[in-house]
Design a protein around this motif. Structure first.
Motif, mmCIF file in Angstrom:
data_model
loop_
_atom_site.group_PDB
_atom_site.id
_atom_site.type_symbol
_atom_site.label_atom_id
_atom_site.label_comp_id
_atom_site.label_asym_id
_atom_site.label_seq_id
_atom_site.Cartn_x
_atom_site.Cartn_y
_atom_site.Cartn_z
ATOM 1 N N GLN A 99 0.810 -1.217 0.000
ATOM 2 C CA GLN A 99 0.000 0.000 0.000
ATOM 3 C C GLN A 99 0.843 1.267 0.000
ATOM 4 N N ALA A 100 2.124 1.130 0.265
ATOM 5 C CA ALA A 100 2.980 2.294 0.494
ATOM 6 C C ALA A 100 3.649 2.791 -0.784
ATOM 7 N N ASP A 101 3.907 4.109 -0.793
ATOM 8 C CA ASP A 101 4.704 4.710 -1.856
ATOM 9 C C ASP A 101 6.190 4.498 -1.580
ATOM 10 N N LYS A 102 6.560 4.533 -0.303
ATOM 11 C CA LYS A 102 7.954 4.333 0.107
ATOM 12 C C LYS A 102 8.010 3.402 1.307
ATOM 13 N N LYS A 103 9.049 2.585 1.330
ATOM 14 C CA LYS A 103 9.304 1.734 2.483
ATOM 15 C C LYS A 103 10.454 2.362 3.264
ATOM 16 N N ILE A 104 10.240 2.542 4.558
ATOM 17 C CA ILE A 104 11.175 3.276 5.406
ATOM 18 C C ILE A 104 11.711 2.369 6.507
ATOM 19 N N TYR A 105 12.999 2.515 6.771
ATOM 20 C CA TYR A 105 13.618 1.833 7.904
ATOM 21 C C TYR A 105 14.214 2.895 8.824
ATOM 22 N N VAL A 106 13.891 2.814 10.104
ATOM 23 C CA VAL A 106 14.424 3.758 11.085
ATOM 24 C C VAL A 106 15.721 3.168 11.634
ATOM 25 N N VAL A 107 16.817 3.880 11.407
ATOM 26 C CA VAL A 107 18.142 3.384 11.792
ATOM 27 C C VAL A 107 18.411 3.625 13.271
ATOM 28 N N ASP A 108 19.407 2.923 13.780
ATOM 29 C CA ASP A 108 19.777 3.041 15.188
ATOM 30 C C ASP A 108 20.691 4.232 15.459
ATOM 31 N N TYR A 109 21.472 4.635 14.452
ATOM 32 C CA TYR A 109 22.429 5.727 14.628
ATOM 33 C C TYR A 109 22.289 6.742 13.504
ATOM 34 N N LYS A 110 22.561 7.984 13.834
ATOM 35 C CA LYS A 110 22.377 9.098 12.894
ATOM 36 C C LYS A 110 23.209 8.942 11.631
ATOM 37 N N TYR A 111 24.426 8.457 11.746
ATOM 38 C CA TYR A 111 25.319 8.363 10.585
ATOM 39 C C TYR A 111 24.867 7.312 9.571
ATOM 40 N N GLN A 112 23.968 6.405 9.965
ATOM 41 C CA GLN A 112 23.481 5.375 9.056
ATOM 42 C C GLN A 112 22.350 5.867 8.151
ATOM 43 N N ALA A 113 21.796 7.021 8.438
ATOM 44 C CA ALA A 113 20.585 7.489 7.770
ATOM 45 C C ALA A 113 20.861 8.135 6.419
ATOM 46 N N ASP A 114 19.910 7.941 5.502
ATOM 47 C CA ASP A 114 19.915 8.662 4.228
ATOM 48 C C ASP A 114 19.323 10.057 4.429
ATOM 49 N N LYS A 115 18.345 10.166 5.318
ATOM 50 C CA LYS A 115 17.664 11.429 5.593
ATOM 51 C C LYS A 115 17.453 11.607 7.085
ATOM 52 N N LYS A 116 17.490 12.858 7.512
ATOM 53 C CA LYS A 116 17.098 13.215 8.870
ATOM 54 C C LYS A 116 15.706 13.810 8.782
ATOM 55 N N ILE A 117 14.785 13.298 9.590
ATOM 56 C CA ILE A 117 13.383 13.702 9.528
ATOM 57 C C ILE A 117 12.955 14.271 10.875
ATOM 58 N N PHE A 118 12.161 15.342 10.807
ATOM 59 C CA PHE A 118 11.573 15.925 12.002
ATOM 60 C C PHE A 118 10.070 15.667 11.976
ATOM 61 N N LYS A 119 9.514 15.135 13.088
ATOM 62 C CA LYS A 119 8.075 14.915 13.191
ATOM 63 C C LYS A 119 7.414 16.208 13.637
ATOM 64 N N CYS A 120 6.545 16.749 12.801
ATOM 65 C CA CYS A 120 5.844 17.997 13.119
ATOM 66 C C CYS A 120 4.635 17.708 13.998
ATOM 67 N N LYS A 121 4.408 18.606 14.916
ATOM 68 C CA LYS A 121 3.241 18.491 15.780
ATOM 69 C C LYS A 121 2.014 19.099 15.117
ATOM 70 N N TYR A 122 2.232 20.113 14.273
ATOM 71 C CA TYR A 122 1.138 20.809 13.602
ATOM 72 C C TYR A 122 1.379 20.849 12.094
ATOM 73 N N LYS A 123 0.290 20.860 11.321
ATOM 74 C CA LYS A 123 0.393 20.799 9.867
ATOM 75 C C LYS A 123 1.094 22.011 9.264
ATOM 76 N N HIS A 124 0.947 23.183 9.857
ATOM 77 C CA HIS A 124 1.562 24.379 9.277
ATOM 78 C C HIS A 124 3.091 24.371 9.396
ATOM 79 N N GLN A 125 3.658 23.414 10.129
ATOM 80 C CA GLN A 125 5.111 23.332 10.296
ATOM 81 C C GLN A 125 5.792 22.523 9.204
ATOM 82 N N ILE A 126 5.027 21.849 8.349
ATOM 83 C CA ILE A 126 5.642 20.931 7.393
ATOM 84 C C ILE A 126 6.537 21.668 6.407
ATOM 85 N N GLY A 127 7.536 20.956 5.938
ATOM 86 C CA GLY A 127 8.480 21.484 4.978
ATOM 87 C C GLY A 127 9.350 20.344 4.487
ATOM 88 N N LYS A 128 10.467 20.690 3.920
ATOM 89 C CA LYS A 128 11.376 19.667 3.414
ATOM 90 C C LYS A 128 11.935 18.865 4.589
#
Length: 115
Positions: A47-76
């Motif tokens: 059902q997904a457009d992308k399959k995501i794996y949450v890594v254990d350490y920051k250096y392993q990540a392809d992207k750093k993501i911030f979870k927004c609390k409110y919709k108006h905060q969304i961005g890249k």
């Protein structure tokens, strides 16, 4: 004759002004669409457009993501999680193993860390 030229000049200036306003609005809509990141988490990988794996350490990540609390905060690289799939820009599935994922992500604590 001069008065007619003044009217033409004023009409042209008004037309150019309206075109500028329309272009500005169009660019704002396109920019918001490019960076919009409303996310829905699916139950199944197909059902997904992308399959995501949450890594254990920051250096392993392809992207750093911030979870927004409110919709108006969304961005890249700022995700706002929604309850229903029709509200989402992308649908993701969290995998159990890194080899199953399309992207590896690390969730950061502060929004300034994704810049």
């Amino acid at each position: 004759m001069k008065r007619n030229d003044q009217y033409k000049s004023a009409a042209l200036g008004a037309f150019v002004g309206w075109i500028g306003i329309l272009l500005t609005c169009l660019l704002m809509v396109i920019g918001q669409a490019l960076f919009a990141q409303s996310v829905y988490v699916t139950k199944y990988p197909y059902q997904a457009d992308k399959k995501i794996y949450v890594v254990d350490y920051k250096y392993q990540a392809d992207k750093k993501i911030f979870k927004c609390k409110y919709k108006h905060q969304i961005g890249k690289n700022k995700w706002y999680f929604v309850k229903y799939p029709y509200l989402a820009d992308i649908k993701i599935y969290f995998t159990d193993y890194a080899y199953q994922a399309d992207e590896k992500v690390w969730f950061v604590r502060y929004d300034r860390e994704v810049r």
